[in-house]
Design an enzyme around this catalytic site. Structure first.
Site, short mmCIF file in Angstrom:
data_model
loop_
_atom_site.label_atom_id
_atom_site.label_comp_id
_atom_site.label_asym_id
_atom_site.label_seq_id
_atom_site.Cartn_x
_atom_site.Cartn_y
_atom_site.Cartn_z
N ALA A 1 -2.40 -26.28 -28.92
CA ALA A 1 -3.82 -26.05 -29.22
C ALA A 1 -4.73 -27.09 -28.58
O ALA A 1 -5.90 -26.81 -28.32
CB ALA A 1 -4.04 -26.02 -30.72
N ARG B 1 -4.05 -13.68 -25.05
CA ARG B 1 -4.31 -13.98 -26.45
C ARG B 1 -5.81 -14.07 -26.71
O ARG B 1 -6.62 -13.63 -25.90
CB ARG B 1 -3.55 -15.25 -26.83
CG ARG B 1 -2.03 -15.01 -26.65
CD ARG B 1 -1.18 -16.11 -27.14
NE ARG B 1 -1.37 -16.29 -28.58
CZ ARG B 1 -0.99 -17.38 -29.23
NH1 ARG B 1 -0.42 -18.37 -28.57
NH2 ARG B 1 -1.18 -17.49 -30.53
N ARG C 1 -8.38 -19.19 -26.20
CA ARG C 1 -7.16 -19.76 -25.60
C ARG C 1 -7.13 -19.60 -24.07
O ARG C 1 -6.25 -20.12 -23.41
CB ARG C 1 -5.92 -19.10 -26.19
CG ARG C 1 -5.72 -19.39 -27.66
CD ARG C 1 -4.39 -18.83 -28.14
NE ARG C 1 -4.31 -18.77 -29.57
CZ ARG C 1 -3.95 -19.78 -30.36
NH1 ARG C 1 -3.62 -20.94 -29.83
NH2 ARG C 1 -3.89 -19.62 -31.66
N HIS D 1 3.07 -23.22 -21.11
CA HIS D 1 2.79 -22.52 -22.37
C HIS D 1 3.85 -21.45 -22.55
O HIS D 1 4.16 -20.71 -21.61
CB HIS D 1 1.41 -21.86 -22.33
CG HIS D 1 0.31 -22.86 -22.21
ND1 HIS D 1 -0.15 -23.58 -23.28
CD2 HIS D 1 -0.38 -23.29 -21.12
CE1 HIS D 1 -1.10 -24.40 -22.87
NE2 HIS D 1 -1.26 -24.25 -21.55
N ILE D 2 4.39 -21.37 -23.73
CA ILE D 2 5.44 -20.40 -24.02
C ILE D 2 4.89 -18.98 -23.96
O ILE D 2 5.49 -18.09 -23.37
CB ILE D 2 6.08 -20.70 -25.39
CG1 ILE D 2 6.76 -22.08 -25.34
CG2 ILE D 2 7.06 -19.61 -25.80
CD1 ILE D 2 7.15 -22.63 -26.70
N SER D 3 3.74 -18.80 -24.57
CA SER D 3 3.10 -17.48 -24.55
C SER D 3 2.14 -17.40 -23.37
O SER D 3 1.78 -18.41 -22.78
CB SER D 3 2.35 -17.23 -25.86
OG SER D 3 1.23 -18.10 -25.96
N HIS E 1 -7.02 -26.41 -25.35
CA HIS E 1 -8.33 -25.77 -25.41
C HIS E 1 -9.42 -26.68 -25.97
O HIS E 1 -10.59 -26.30 -25.95
CB HIS E 1 -8.24 -24.50 -26.27
CG HIS E 1 -6.94 -23.78 -26.10
ND1 HIS E 1 -6.57 -23.19 -24.90
CD2 HIS E 1 -5.90 -23.60 -26.94
CE1 HIS E 1 -5.36 -22.65 -25.03
NE2 HIS E 1 -4.95 -22.89 -26.25
N GLU F 1 1.72 -28.13 -16.50
CA GLU F 1 1.38 -27.62 -17.83
C GLU F 1 2.21 -26.37 -18.09
O GLU F 1 2.36 -25.52 -17.22
CB GLU F 1 -0.11 -27.29 -17.86
CG GLU F 1 -0.61 -26.70 -19.15
CD GLU F 1 -2.10 -26.37 -19.09
OE1 GLU F 1 -2.63 -25.97 -20.14
OE2 GLU F 1 -2.73 -26.48 -18.00
N TYR G 1 6.48 -16.90 -30.13
CA TYR G 1 7.13 -18.05 -29.51
C TYR G 1 8.65 -17.95 -29.40
O TYR G 1 9.28 -18.82 -28.82
CB TYR G 1 6.76 -19.33 -30.27
CG TYR G 1 5.26 -19.56 -30.31
CD1 TYR G 1 4.57 -19.92 -29.17
CD2 TYR G 1 4.54 -19.38 -31.49
CE1 TYR G 1 3.20 -20.11 -29.19
CE2 TYR G 1 3.17 -19.58 -31.52
CZ TYR G 1 2.51 -19.94 -30.37
OH TYR G 1 1.15 -20.13 -30.39
N ASN H 1 3.20 -29.36 -22.73
CA ASN H 1 2.72 -28.20 -23.47
C ASN H 1 1.79 -28.76 -24.54
O ASN H 1 2.24 -29.16 -25.61
CB ASN H 1 3.87 -27.42 -24.11
CG ASN H 1 3.38 -26.19 -24.84
OD1 ASN H 1 2.20 -26.06 -25.13
ND2 ASN H 1 4.28 -25.28 -25.15
N ASP I 1 -8.51 -36.68 -19.84
CA ASP I 1 -8.87 -37.99 -19.32
C ASP I 1 -7.63 -38.87 -19.15
O ASP I 1 -7.50 -39.58 -18.15
CB ASP I 1 -9.88 -38.69 -20.23
CG ASP I 1 -11.28 -38.11 -20.15
OD1 ASP I 1 -11.55 -37.30 -19.22
OD2 ASP I 1 -12.11 -38.46 -21.01
N ARG J 1 8.20 -20.76 -36.46
CA ARG J 1 6.79 -20.38 -36.57
C ARG J 1 6.49 -19.24 -35.60
O ARG J 1 6.71 -19.36 -34.41
CB ARG J 1 5.92 -21.60 -36.20
CG ARG J 1 4.45 -21.29 -36.13
CD ARG J 1 3.67 -22.55 -35.73
NE ARG J 1 2.33 -22.18 -35.34
CZ ARG J 1 1.85 -22.27 -34.11
NH1 ARG J 1 2.59 -22.72 -33.13
NH2 ARG J 1 0.62 -21.90 -33.85
N PRO K 1 0.85 -30.09 -30.98
CA PRO K 1 0.93 -29.74 -32.38
C PRO K 1 1.65 -28.42 -32.66
O PRO K 1 1.55 -27.46 -31.90
CB PRO K 1 -0.54 -29.65 -32.83
CG PRO K 1 -1.34 -29.56 -31.59
CD PRO K 1 -0.53 -30.19 -30.50
N ASN K 2 2.40 -28.45 -33.73
CA ASN K 2 3.13 -27.31 -34.30
C ASN K 2 4.38 -26.93 -33.52
O ASN K 2 5.14 -26.08 -33.97
CB ASN K 2 2.22 -26.09 -34.48
CG ASN K 2 1.08 -26.40 -35.43
OD1 ASN K 2 1.30 -26.90 -36.52
ND2 ASN K 2 -0.14 -26.12 -34.99
#
Length: 157
Positions: free
Chosen positions: A86, A117, A121, A110-112, A89, A108, A32, A83, A96, A27, A19-20
């Protein structure tokens, strides 16, 4: 095509974005960056091409759609870079689904740096299945993740 017959030459690496991430570049650029999802796709394609492979990049704001794509990757892709944003978490369902991907490399990204954070997170359900986790490297982390999946696929050949 079975998992044992899949190679980077015959099956793309699926790049899943949660998402996002469709708003990447617009954003919270202070977190990011300014690169867009199209920039990420080009970066990943370039990294996969180094190994004779290709990518299939997708993004959804819907958990169920991400799960359906994981199921598809289980049958038709060489590996997964994810990625989950959200959903990292919160989503036991994505964990699953990934757990059904026996033998399929999963990395996996993650940009940040999620560990710098907010406390909520710091935990990722997806990490429990991932063969590797890359965080805090900006969009360059996607290229690292693609290269790692490619190396894991090549090691099985």
């Amino acid at each position: 095509m079975t998992l044992s017959t899949r190679s980077l030459a015959t099956a793309p690496i699926m790049i899943l974005n949660g998402p996002n991430l469709n708003l990447l570049g617009r954003r919270q650029p202070e977190i990011y960056g300014n690169d867009t999802l199209a920039d990420v796709e080009a970066l990943c394609a370039e990294a996969a091409a180094e190994y004779g492979g290709s990518v299939d990049l997708r993004q959804s704001n819907h958990e169920g759609e991400l799960i359906d794509w994981i199921h598809e990757a289980r049958e038709h892709h060489a590996g997964i870079v994810i990625n989950p944003a959200a959903y990292s978490h919160t989503s036991v369902a994505i964990l699953d689904a990934l757990n059904t991907c026996d033998g399929l490399p999963v990395v996996e990204v993650h940009i940040s740096n999620i560990h710098q954070r907010e406390a909520f997170r710091h935990h990722s359900y997806v990490s429990q299945r991932a063969d590797g986790v890359i965080a805090g490297c900006g969009v360059q982390g996607y290229a690292f993740a693609v290269r790692r999946v490619a190396a894991l696929v090549s090691a099985k050949a």
